[in-house]
Motif scaffolding. Structure first.
Motif, short mmCIF file in Angstrom:
data_model
loop_
_atom_site.label_atom_id
_atom_site.label_comp_id
_atom_site.label_asym_id
_atom_site.label_seq_id
_atom_site.Cartn_x
_atom_site.Cartn_y
_atom_site.Cartn_z
N LEU A 92 0.83 -1.21 0.00
CA LEU A 92 0.00 0.00 0.00
C LEU A 92 0.86 1.26 0.00
CD1 LEU A 92 -2.88 -1.01 2.44
CD2 LEU A 92 -3.08 -0.54 -0.01
N SER A 96 0.51 3.50 -3.33
CA SER A 96 -0.15 4.78 -3.09
C SER A 96 0.80 5.93 -3.41
CB SER A 96 -0.63 4.87 -1.64
OG SER A 96 0.46 4.77 -0.73
N VAL A 174 0.23 4.06 6.09
CA VAL A 174 0.22 4.56 4.71
C VAL A 174 0.33 6.08 4.70
CG1 VAL A 174 -1.16 4.77 2.61
CG2 VAL A 174 -1.05 2.58 3.80
#
Length: 309
Positions: A92, A96, A174
């Motif tokens: 992630l 991202s 994240v």
């Protein structure tokens, strides 16, 4: 010619001796700060050293390791979540950051430098402060529950329900990590020659085809090695777990481990609450071996990925 080669080899040997001389302080520091404690840690993992055997501890062989790997041990439950946490957080964070960098790299996006600067803020802030900020927002009286109250919904105990606690440790991770991958991806994008895109455009390639055939493969060749260190870092990411949830919630699982505990935080719990230092050292040795295994495995996987592209 022979004399020239002879003097050149003597020069290289002299340069090597000088290099070793300057490296010697670092080697001594590494030995004192890393190697000796590591050897001592391995040694006490074979003893019953702890609170009740502090001065007169005994060598007990593999007993600590047998206890850890027994079917009644929490080790396997903690390990499963540690693996899920490591893989989810790493991928992630990576994708991202890449996605946002691709958006910001669009030349038609106005004020993109301002957006890029604002998005670096999570990375610029001290991690401890950021995590404590999120802890406060996710508390029962925090911002999120205040918003729910405004729309007539009941508050949620975000950090004391298994699903939400696990969701938020990954989400906060994240938020803390994507700016790093965004910055690295942005730098990698600048290294891709524009002529490649122009040639592909002349050949009739669409935007999605240019991304799949040019951008994504080239980015992976540049950025894939970062995944190796990222896997190892997330596997041992103690700070986020400890500061955000404390490893909890614990009630539904065990006395010394909770739903968000990873191996390093669970080991810390044993050291702090049980004070069985021999058992803690055994956990440390196992965690170290698994970290090395992850590094080797991810290196081979990423090497194969780079060859594929």
């Amino acid at each position: 010619m022979k004399n020239g080669a002879h003097y050149y080899n003597r020069y290289l040997k002299k340069e090597a001796r000088i290099a070793y001389f300057f490296l010697l302080p670092a080697l001594i520091a590494i030995t004192l700060a890393t190697l000796i404690p590591s050897i001592y840690n391995i040694y006490i993992s074979f003893t019953n050293y702890g609170l009740y055997h502090y001065f007169e501890y005994e060598f007990i062989g593999l007993s600590n390791y047998k206890e850890i790997l027994s079917m009644n041990s929490p080790f396997f439950s903690v390990l499963i979540w540690t693996i899920i946490w490591t893989v989810a957080s790493t991928l992630l964070n990576y994708f991202s950051g890449m996605f946002i960098a691709l958006l910001l790299n669009n030349p038609n996006l106005k004020e993109r430098n301002i957006y890029r600067t604002l998005l670096i803020i999570p990375w610029a802030l001290p991690g401890v402060i950021s995590i404590q900020m999120w802890h406060g927002m996710l508390s029962m009286n925090g911002v999120f529950n205040q918003i729910l109250a405004k729309v007539g919904l009941s508050p949620i105990n975000w950090l004391n329900e298994v699903f939400w606690a696990r969701f938020w440790v990954i989400a906060v991770n994240v938020w803390l990590s994507f700016p790093y991958f965004m910055t690295i991806t942005n730098a990698a994008l600048q290294s891709i020659p524009t002529e490649i895109y122009e040639s592909a455009k002349v050949d009739g390639a669409t935007n999605s085809q240019r991304f799949r055939k040019i951008t994504f493969p080239l980015l992976n060749r540049i950025l894939a090695p970062l995944l190796v260190t990222q896997f190892a870092f997330q596997f041992n990411n103690f700070n986020l777990i400890y500061l955000l949830t404390g490893g909890g919630p614990r009630e539904s699982l065990g006395e010394y481990f909770g739903a968000t505990d990873i191996l390093v935080s669970y080991t810390f719990n044993i050291m702090r609450e049980v004070q069985r230092y021999g058992l803690t050292a055994a956990y440390g040795v196992i965690t170290f071996i698994m970290t090395v295994f992850i590094l080797i495995l991810s290196t081979f996987l990423i090497k194969g990925l780079k060859e594929e592209f």
